[in-house]
Scaffold this motif. Structure first.
Motif, PDB file in Angstrom:
ATOM      1  N   THR A   7      99.175 -13.602 -23.347  1.00  0.00           N
ATOM      2  CA  THR A   7      97.471 -13.692 -24.139  1.00  0.00           C
ATOM      3  C   THR A   7      97.900 -15.756 -25.316  1.00  0.00           C
ATOM      4  O   THR A   7      99.184 -15.886 -24.936  1.00  0.00           O
ATOM      5  N   ASP A  11      94.143 -15.235 -30.897  1.00  0.00           N
ATOM      6  CA  ASP A  11      93.988 -13.744 -31.007  1.00  0.00           C
ATOM      7  C   ASP A  11      92.513 -13.275 -31.201  1.00  0.00           C
ATOM      8  O   ASP A  11      91.389 -14.204 -31.905  1.00  0.00           O
ATOM      9  N   GLY A  64      94.333  -8.061 -32.515  1.00  0.00           N
ATOM     10  CA  GLY A  64      95.121  -8.842 -31.832  1.00  0.00           C
ATOM     11  C   GLY A  64      95.508  -8.839 -30.916  1.00  0.00           C
ATOM     12  O   GLY A  64      95.172  -8.616 -29.874  1.00  0.00           O
ATOM     13  N   THR A  65      96.600  -9.214 -30.610  1.00  0.00           N
ATOM     14  CA  THR A  65      97.721  -8.779 -29.688  1.00  0.00           C
ATOM     15  C   THR A  65      99.073  -8.666 -29.492  1.00  0.00           C
ATOM     16  O   THR A  65      99.995  -9.487 -29.973  1.00  0.00           O
ATOM     17  N   TYR A  68     101.701 -11.820 -29.302  1.00  0.00           N
ATOM     18  CA  TYR A  68     101.452 -11.930 -29.926  1.00  0.00           C
ATOM     19  C   TYR A  68     101.106 -13.585 -29.358  1.00  0.00           C
ATOM     20  O   TYR A  68     100.487 -13.851 -27.957  1.00  0.00           O
ATOM     21  N   SER A  69     101.073 -15.068 -29.860  1.00  0.00           N
ATOM     22  CA  SER A  69     100.123 -16.463 -29.511  1.00  0.00           C
ATOM     23  C   SER A  69     100.492 -17.376 -30.436  1.00  0.00           C
ATOM     24  O   SER A  69     100.895 -17.115 -31.046  1.00  0.00           O
TER      25      SER A  69
END
Length: 319
Positions: A7, A11, A64-65, A68-69
């Motif tokens: 990702t 987000d 979110g993810t 992370y991003s």
């Protein structure tokens, strides 16, 4: 076959549903699947590990993810792209699914040009990606904004106030136009439509003359500052005017059922395309069917006819 998923960029609710679908679909077809953490920056730093079913358990409902991003200037360089390709080859990864917005698509396109099979999924609350009716996170963000408008309208009515609500949308007015229509706003300010502030003032004044007790003004952040617009209304009308800037609350929260289903459909189809040997493709949802377009088509500027239609209707219904 080994594939990976990442990702990138801002987000958006529904990204986790997409990640989950990629992982489960890959494992169902006996593929090895890897997660790349912190986007293109993490890829260059080899923040990569193989994922199992347990790694995506109970994430479909989370905003979110889990991967992370991060944004990466380094990846825009030839050296950064070469480093990313080296990391993918080191792990034997043959295909990559990138979930993100316009910038993420451009990054995926660069990897495609370097010989890495890439598929893009539209993940951004702004809904500003060409080739899809909806991006992942847009529906959830709309619901968040509409709820805020409803809550603010209650207090606006009680105190007979004018409220300016600033929503996200630096270059696109999808959130403002859609939520302005759905929330019954008196005026909407978006980048795609030029309108004089005097027209806005005229509509507010005419509404009060007809007996309206409050007004709601929705502005996209890229078209006008909420604070600036609030001051302008106060100076021109002397109405009791307040400003609410929703900010990053719009990007969080549990994804709607629509975004969960969309993420699942897009993620599964991405794996199928990689298994078929496809690359350089971006997925979308058009007329409720999964569509496939070349990156070259998708990274062009999105048409704004639909936004202008929503804007026009919202203004007509605001009387």
């Amino acid at each position: 076959m080994k594939i990976a998923v990442m990702t990138s960029g801002g987000d958006a609710p529904g990204m986790n549903a997409g990640v989950r679908a990629v992982v489960k679909k890959a494992i169902f077809h006996k593929l090895d699947v890897f997660g790349i953490y912190r986007g293109f920056e993490g890829l260059m730093e080899d923040d990569v590990r193989q994922l199992e079913l347990k790694d995506v358990g109970s994430i479909i409902h989370r905003g979110g993810t889990v991967l992370y991003s991060a944004r990466s200037e380094r990846f825009k360089t030839e050296e950064g792209q070469a480093r990313a390709v080296d990391v993918l080859k080191k792990h034997g990864i043959e295909g990559l699914v990138v979930i993100g917005g316009d910038g993420s698509y451009r990054g995926a396109q660069k990897l495609h040009e370097h010989g890495i099979k890439t598929i893009g999924l539209p993940g951004t609350i702004d809904n500003d990606i060409r080739g899809t009716d909806y991006t992942l996170g847009f529906d959830t963000a709309m619901n968040t904004v509409i709820k805020a408008i409803d809550n603010i309208r209650d207090t606006a009515t009680s105190h007979e106030r004018t409220y300016v609500i600033e929503v996200m949308g630096r270059d696109a007015g999808d959130i403002a136009a859609s939520c302005g229509l759905g929330g019954g706003a008196e005026s909407i300010i978006i980048p795609e439509v030029e309108e004089s502030r005097d027209d806005m003032i005229k509509r507010i004044q005419e509404g009060f003359q007809r007996g309206k007790k409050h007004s709601i003004i929705i502005t996209a952040e890229g078209a006008g500052s909420g604070d600036e617009i609030g001051k302008y209304i106060k100076e021109k009308t002397d109405f009791d005017t307040r400003v609410t800037i929703l900010g990053h609350v719009q990007r969080g929260g549990s994804p709607s059922s629509f975004d969960r289903i969309l993420g699942s459909r897009l993620g599964a189809r991405a794996v199928e395309l990689l298994m078929e040997g496809e690359s350089g493709k971006a997925l979308g949802l058009e007329s409720n069917r999964i569509s496939v377009h070349d990156f070259d088509y998708v990274v062009e500027e999105k048409e704004d006819d639909n936004i202008k239609e929503l804007y026009k209707l919202a203004i007509e219904l605001s009387i």
